[in-house]
Design a protein around this motif. Structure first.
Motif, PDB file in Angstrom:
ATOM      1  N   MET A   1       0.795  -1.176   0.218  1.00 52.52           N
ATOM      2  CA  MET A   1      -0.189   0.169   0.068  1.00 52.52           C
ATOM      3  C   MET A   1       0.898   1.254   0.105  1.00 52.52           C
ATOM      4  O   MET A   1       2.137   1.854   0.576  1.00 52.52           O
ATOM      5  CB  MET A   1      -0.773   0.152   1.030  1.00 52.52           C
ATOM      6  CG  MET A   1      -2.004   1.108   1.275  1.00 52.52           C
ATOM      7  SD  MET A   1      -3.538   0.811   1.643  1.00 52.52           S
ATOM      8  CE  MET A   1      -2.949  -0.269   3.700  1.00 52.52           C
ATOM      9  N   SER A   2       0.037   2.068  -0.516  1.00 54.82           N
ATOM     10  CA  SER A   2       1.450   3.436  -0.541  1.00 54.82           C
ATOM     11  C   SER A   2       0.414   4.474  -0.187  1.00 54.82           C
ATOM     12  O   SER A   2      -0.630   4.699   0.537  1.00 54.82           O
ATOM     13  CB  SER A   2       1.380   3.441  -1.630  1.00 54.82           C
ATOM     14  OG  SER A   2       1.951   5.416  -2.037  1.00 54.82           O
TER      15      SER A   2
ATOM     16  N   GLU B   1      -2.013  -2.310  -3.887  1.00 58.23           N
ATOM     17  CA  GLU B   1      -0.960  -3.382  -4.358  1.00 58.23           C
ATOM     18  C   GLU B   1      -2.179  -5.422  -4.323  1.00 58.23           C
ATOM     19  O   GLU B   1      -1.662  -6.015  -4.190  1.00 58.23           O
ATOM     20  CB  GLU B   1       0.171  -4.568  -4.085  1.00 58.23           C
ATOM     21  CG  GLU B   1       0.268  -4.215  -2.836  1.00 58.23           C
ATOM     22  CD  GLU B   1      -0.071  -3.545  -1.369  1.00 58.23           C
ATOM     23  OE1 GLU B   1      -0.357  -2.738  -2.059  1.00 58.23           O
ATOM     24  OE2 GLU B   1       0.546  -4.534  -0.709  1.00 58.23           O
TER      25      GLU B   1
ATOM     26  N   HIS C   1       6.168   1.345  -6.895  1.00 58.96           N
ATOM     27  CA  HIS C   1       6.064   0.522  -5.569  1.00 58.96           C
ATOM     28  C   HIS C   1       4.564  -1.100  -5.888  1.00 58.96           C
ATOM     29  O   HIS C   1       4.910  -1.721  -4.997  1.00 58.96           O
ATOM     30  CB  HIS C   1       5.700   1.889  -4.315  1.00 58.96           C
ATOM     31  CG  HIS C   1       5.356   1.336  -3.164  1.00 58.96           C
ATOM     32  ND1 HIS C   1       5.677   1.503  -2.310  1.00 58.96           N
ATOM     33  CD2 HIS C   1       4.030   0.733  -2.509  1.00 58.96           C
ATOM     34  CE1 HIS C   1       5.711   1.244  -0.965  1.00 58.96           C
ATOM     35  NE2 HIS C   1       4.122   0.877  -1.243  1.00 58.96           N
ATOM     36  N   GLU C   2       3.992  -0.580  -6.106  1.00 60.95           N
ATOM     37  CA  GLU C   2       2.785  -1.358  -6.515  1.00 60.95           C
ATOM     38  C   GLU C   2       2.843  -2.251  -7.002  1.00 60.95           C
ATOM     39  O   GLU C   2       2.852  -3.046  -6.573  1.00 60.95           O
ATOM     40  CB  GLU C   2       1.427  -0.359  -7.022  1.00 60.95           C
ATOM     41  CG  GLU C   2       0.942   0.894  -5.981  1.00 60.95           C
ATOM     42  CD  GLU C   2       0.938   0.934  -4.921  1.00 60.95           C
ATOM     43  OE1 GLU C   2       0.781  -0.624  -3.982  1.00 60.95           O
ATOM     44  OE2 GLU C   2       0.972   1.962  -3.930  1.00 60.95           O
TER      45      GLU C   2
ATOM     46  N   HIS D   1       4.753  -5.137  -5.052  1.00 57.99           N
ATOM     47  CA  HIS D   1       4.341  -5.413  -4.541  1.00 57.99           C
ATOM     48  C   HIS D   1       3.630  -6.389  -4.582  1.00 57.99           C
ATOM     49  O   HIS D   1       3.212  -7.473  -4.041  1.00 57.99           O
ATOM     50  CB  HIS D   1       3.102  -4.837  -3.653  1.00 57.99           C
ATOM     51  CG  HIS D   1       3.543  -4.040  -2.819  1.00 57.99           C
ATOM     52  ND1 HIS D   1       3.714  -4.773  -1.081  1.00 57.99           N
ATOM     53  CD2 HIS D   1       2.775  -2.518  -2.400  1.00 57.99           C
ATOM     54  CE1 HIS D   1       4.242  -3.763   0.119  1.00 57.99           C
ATOM     55  NE2 HIS D   1       3.637  -2.399  -0.519  1.00 57.99           N
TER      56      HIS D   1
ATOM     57  N   GLU E   1       6.477  -3.429   2.360  1.00 55.86           N
ATOM     58  CA  GLU E   1       6.672  -2.012   2.121  1.00 55.86           C
ATOM     59  C   GLU E   1       8.046  -1.376   1.884  1.00 55.86           C
ATOM     60  O   GLU E   1       8.473  -1.002   1.798  1.00 55.86           O
ATOM     61  CB  GLU E   1       6.175  -1.243   3.502  1.00 55.86           C
ATOM     62  CG  GLU E   1       4.705  -1.423   3.897  1.00 55.86           C
ATOM     63  CD  GLU E   1       3.524  -1.628   2.562  1.00 55.86           C
ATOM     64  OE1 GLU E   1       4.103  -0.806   1.344  1.00 55.86           O
ATOM     65  OE2 GLU E   1       2.540  -1.566   2.454  1.00 55.86           O
TER      66      GLU E   1
ATOM     67  N   ALA F   1       8.447  -3.094  -1.239  1.00 57.96           N
ATOM     68  CA  ALA F   1       8.198  -2.549  -2.620  1.00 57.96           C
ATOM     69  C   ALA F   1       8.572  -1.147  -2.491  1.00 57.96           C
ATOM     70  O   ALA F   1       9.223   0.003  -3.734  1.00 57.96           O
ATOM     71  CB  ALA F   1       6.769  -2.146  -1.793  1.00 57.96           C
TER      72      ALA F   1
ATOM     73  N   TYR G   1       7.523   1.086   5.790  1.00 53.77           N
ATOM     74  CA  TYR G   1       8.976   1.847   4.271  1.00 53.77           C
ATOM     75  C   TYR G   1      10.094   2.095   4.268  1.00 53.77           C
ATOM     76  O   TYR G   1      10.911   1.433   3.787  1.00 53.77           O
ATOM     77  CB  TYR G   1       7.842   2.556   4.178  1.00 53.77           C
ATOM     78  CG  TYR G   1       6.442   2.695   3.549  1.00 53.77           C
ATOM     79  CD1 TYR G   1       5.353   3.003   4.831  1.00 53.77           C
ATOM     80  CD2 TYR G   1       6.254   2.696   2.398  1.00 53.77           C
ATOM     81  CE1 TYR G   1       4.458   1.794   4.675  1.00 53.77           C
ATOM     82  CE2 TYR G   1       4.590   2.516   1.809  1.00 53.77           C
ATOM     83  CZ  TYR G   1       3.666   2.030   3.542  1.00 53.77           C
ATOM     84  OH  TYR G   1       2.637   1.405   3.483  1.00 53.77           O
TER      85      TYR G   1
END
Ligand SMILES: [Zn+2]
Length: 868
Positions: free
Chosen positions: A1-2, A293, A322-323, A326, A345, A348, A406
């Motif tokens: 998740m972002s 994601e 990023h996604e 994931h 995280e 990712a 993150y």
């Protein structure tokens, strides 16, 4: 998740759910925290969901079917998470059901006969729901464009239970199908592959069925349905699509453009093929996060879309990468519980940096890591380890502890890769994924594979950085002894060492430049304080600490001016030049100003130019300011925006002139917005006209009008009230939800000292039940700012709302503000006037002082010359 820009979503944190049922056989979990993975009494093999959304009433009807086998012993009773679901029927194949109970938080099913261990059983739940979380409607009744009507869902971390009954924890893997029935023109998107899509003759509804035939966990189940348009691309046989609401489609390609390149890179770098049947990205409106994601299908916040005229200021590259990362890290292997979130995280985040390195060059990757390190080491007092069970809700691992999950997670991986080298790191990651695919991972799984492959012990490394808090804070000083030809480096560990934070053992890389040659050395730091002596042929011209950005530590090192200037001149070392500029920002002499100006206008790396602009603003004074106004001609939009932003902080006629000049020629709306923000504070008719003009102008996402509203708010002139209100009444639909909400806040603020508050109060009150939650909350908050006691009765109504309703908290805060606002507001106004006039006289004094100093210097110079 972002995370994305979602300050608002903070208000929606998960509250304590009372869950004291003794008969919690399936998952006897404390749903409030889920600090530990719950027990699994059964193995779910297959989950089938069939839902019909009711767009008009914002409800959903569904049947959920579980196929499962008891794991260890015969199963008499089963518990499922089910939050405020209206359950109408529960049936089971075979044994049948004795009774079922709906507690509003769980469904507890008692079977007629216990189901034998290992025996397969099927349970079907029929229900309806009006979900407050998990499934979100975007409909015309809520103020969205009818042509864009859609729903989206969000599972992570524990929202799925609000729209279907489930085992709502990440430690259970199963295959699943999703069937959804919608009006015929709509599109239905979900995990895996589409296995049927047809219109039912009786209902007239489109019935679409998707199947995820590879095991995944509950929070990764997704459903997006409504009106969408698509761009498609292929990576080999893999279909990759990018979907947006029709009204957003014009800019879709901008955000999609690097997906294919990233997919190719990740498959190569990770060494494990993309694991799912397709890869779709869908932008949805007013998403609560940056992106999510779900397996084979990522949901993105439509705010990631941007128009080409913003040049390089906006990009979806980081979010997209990023996604996509994931899909391996988080989806193919999933953290066993939320304490291990960094394994989702951190990976990712790190692979996003690796992609930046691959695509945009090593400096871009190092710059990203450098910024992450700066923000990590800039915060003090973190006494919690990255793997921790201190959180009160899973969401805290994303928000409160998000900097660790993150950025620190990413940095830990970067240190591992730096120590192992890319080859061993790649081999370790590939083994980790292949060994644990479609299963859970914990930190020890990663550590043990790295040790198995490298033969090295990583116990201390993980103990320091993962199972204990913080990082080393190293103060470094350097001296050269010409007689012995020894460079002396003294290193002090300054972090507070206690039960939470260890004394670190790390290798600190140092690079000396001697006669243009780089000499790398590594200091083994193990003590609180230690001196290191290194023999060199002659005094180095540059001394660089951690030159390749490979150590997570707060590094305090201030080289001499000569060393700094040499560092700034080193064409081979972009990060070195950047750090030199940042260190020079603390010096205020003429040479520094000239060198910074030169860097701002000429450095090949844009990050150095950004830093030079910021440094000149920080130094202040006429010369530094003139250097900024001389440097507005920047081909790179990021730098141009920085220079304009730095000029915009100044209050002088030259700044105003520079901003006006920028607005006359600048096309980029992001830069224009900064210039408009800078126009406030200048007592100038033309500046005010420019702000008014921006308020009425058309721009992507109404960005310029947003900037104008902020400027009008800052100007704090009651005459601006009518302007903002007119914009909301006449052009309300042009604003984004966020922009509209901010404008309501501006109204409350601007009217707070007005005698007649009734019209604004009525306008705000008309918004407190707005179906867009963000707008409603902004109206409640604005009523608090307005300070009209007549709003109390309205606000009071919300204090009786459900415990986890964000309106309740917002209303309580607004009421508090109202009660506190007893002081005559004029005091504040007068204070502002005083501050402004003090600022003005201060800048006069500074200028006079400068003139005096010049005259003094000139006089001294004359005297010196006379003496010779
Ligand atoms: Zn993420």
């Amino acid at each position: 998740m972002s995370l994305g820009a979602t300050r608002f979503a903070k208000a929606e944190h998960v509250h304590g759910l009372q869950c004291g049922h003794a008969a919690s056989i399936w998952s006897s979990i404390d749903s409030a925290s889920q600090r530990y993975a719950p027990d699994r009494a059964v193995d779910i093999e297959q989950f089938d969901l069939d839902v019909t959304p009711d767009f008009k009433n914002r409800r959903v009807a569904g049947t959920a079917t579980f196929t499962f086998r008891p794991i260890l012993k015969p199963l008499g009773q089963l518990r499922l998470d089910a939050h405020d679901l209206e359950i109408s029927n529960v049936t089971a194949d075979g044994t049948g059901i004795a009774a079922w109970q709906n507690t509003d938080r769980a469904l507890i099913v008692t079977f007629a006969e216990p189901i034998a261990e290992g025996g397969q059983a099927k349970l079907t739940v029929t229900y309806e729901a009006e979900p407050k979380k998990g499934l979100y409607f975007r409909t015309p009744e809520m103020g969205y464009d009818p042509g864009d009507t859609h729903i989206w869902t969000q599972g992570e971390s524990i929202e799925a239970r609000h729209w279907f009954p489930c085992f709502d924890a990440p430690n259970e893997f199963f295959t699943s199908t999703m069937t959804c029935r919608v009006p015929e023109p709509m599109v239905v998107l979900s995990n895996g592959s589409k296995i049927s899509d047809s219109v039912n003759a009786d209902s007239g509804l489109r019935v679409v069925k998707w199947s995820q035939d590879k095991p995944h966990v509950n929070y990764l189940i997704t459903l997006v349905a409504g009106h969408f348009k698509r761009i498609e691309e292929k990576h080999g046989n893999l279909s990759m699509s990018f979907w947006t609401a029709p009204s957003d489609f014009a800019n879709a390609a901008n955000s999609f453009r690097y997906t294919k390149e990233c997919m190719e890179y990740f498959e190569e770098e990770i060494g494990v093929p993309y694991p799912w049947a397709k890869y779709d990205q869908i932008t949805v409106q007013d998403f609560h996060w940056g992106g999510m994601e779900n397996t084979s299908q990522t949901t993105l916040n439509a705010s990631t879309l941007f128009s080409s005229e913003t040049e390089n200021i906006r990009s979806s590259q980081g979010l997209m990468a990023h996604e996509l990362a994931h899909q391996w890290f988080g989806d193919l292997v999933t953290c066993k519980d939320w304490s291990q979130l960094w394994l989702n995280e951190g990976f990712a985040t790190y692979y996003t940096h690796l992609f930046a390195g691959h695509k945009d060059g090593i400096n871009e990757m190092r710059y990203g890591l450098y910024r992450d390190r700066k923000s990590l080491t800039g915060r003090g007092g973190d006494t919690t380890a990255m793997v921790n069970r201190k959180y009160n809700s899973p969401e805290e691992m994303f928000r409160k502890y998000g900097f660790m999950s993150y950025s620190k997670g990413s940095w830990v991986l970067h240190m591992l890769r730096s120590q192992l080298g890319p080859e061993l790191f790649r081999k370790s990651v590939k083994t980790y994924l292949e060994r644990h695919k479609h299963g859970n991972v914990v930190t020890e799984d990663l550590r043990s594979i790295i040790e198995e492959i490298s033969g090295q012990s990583f116990d201390r490394f993980f103990d320091q950085y993962v199972f204990h808090a913080h990082h080393p804070e190293l103060k470094i000083s350097y001296a050269w002894d010409e007689k012995t030809k020894l460079a002396k480096l003294s290193v002090k560990q300054e972090q507070k060492v206690d039960a939470n934070v260890l004394l670190f053992h790390v290798r600190l890389p140092v690079r000396f430049t001697v006669d243009g040659q780089a000499l790398d050395r590594s200091l083994h730091i193990t003590k609180t304080e230690e001196d290191f002596y290194l023999r060199l042929a002659k005094a180095p011209s540059i001394v660089r600490i951690d030159p390749d950005v490979t150590l997570l530590a707060k590094l305090s090192f201030t080289p001499t001016t000569a060393l700094l200037h040499a560092q700034l001149a080193d064409e081979s070392d972009a990060l070195g030049r950047l750090q030199a500029v940042e260190l020079m920002a603390k010096r205020k002499n003429k040479t520094t100003r000239e060198k910074l100006k030169h860097a701002l206008q000429n450095d090949p790396f844009y990050a150095v130019r950004l830093a030079a602009s910021k440094a000149l603003r920080g130094i202040g004074g006429d010369d530094a300011f003139a250097a900024l106004t001389d440097s507005t001609d920047q081909p790179n939009a990021k730098v141009r925006q920085q220079v304009i932003s730095d000029i915009a902080t100044q209050y002088n006629p030259e700044a105003l002139a520079a901003l006006k000049q920028s607005l006359a020629g600048e096309k980029n709306p992001s830069i224009r917005a900064r210039a408009i923000g800078g126009l406030t504070g200048h007592d100038d008719k033309a500046a005010r006209a420019l702000i008014d003009e921006a308020l009425g102008s058309a721009s992507f996402r109404h960005q310029l009008a947003d900037a104008a509203v902020s400027a009008l708010r800052k100007q704090d002139n009651p005459a601006n009230l009518a302007k903002v209100r007119n914009a909301l009444e006449n052009d309300g639909t042009k604003f984004t939800t966020r922009g509209y909400a901010n404008a309501l806040g501006a109204l409350g603020h601007l009217a707070r000292n007005q005698k007649k508050k009734t019209p604004i109060r009525k306008f705000l009150v008309a918004h407190v039940n707005h179906p867009k939650r963000r707008v409603a909350l902004a109206a409640i908050d604005a009523l608090g700012r307005l300070g009209d006691p007549k709003a109390l009765a309205v606000l009071d109504k919300f204090t009786g709302a459900a415990e986890d309703d964000p309106a309740r908290k917002a209303a309580a805060q607004a009421i508090e503000k109202l009660r506190a606002a007893r002081k005559p507001a004029d005091d504040y106004k007068n204070l502002r006037k005083e501050v402004t006039s003090l600022k003005q006289s201060n800048s006069h004094l500074v200028k006079e002082l400068g003139d005096l100093k010049k005259r003094f210097d000139a006089a001294i110079g004359k005297k010196k010359a006379e003496k010779k």
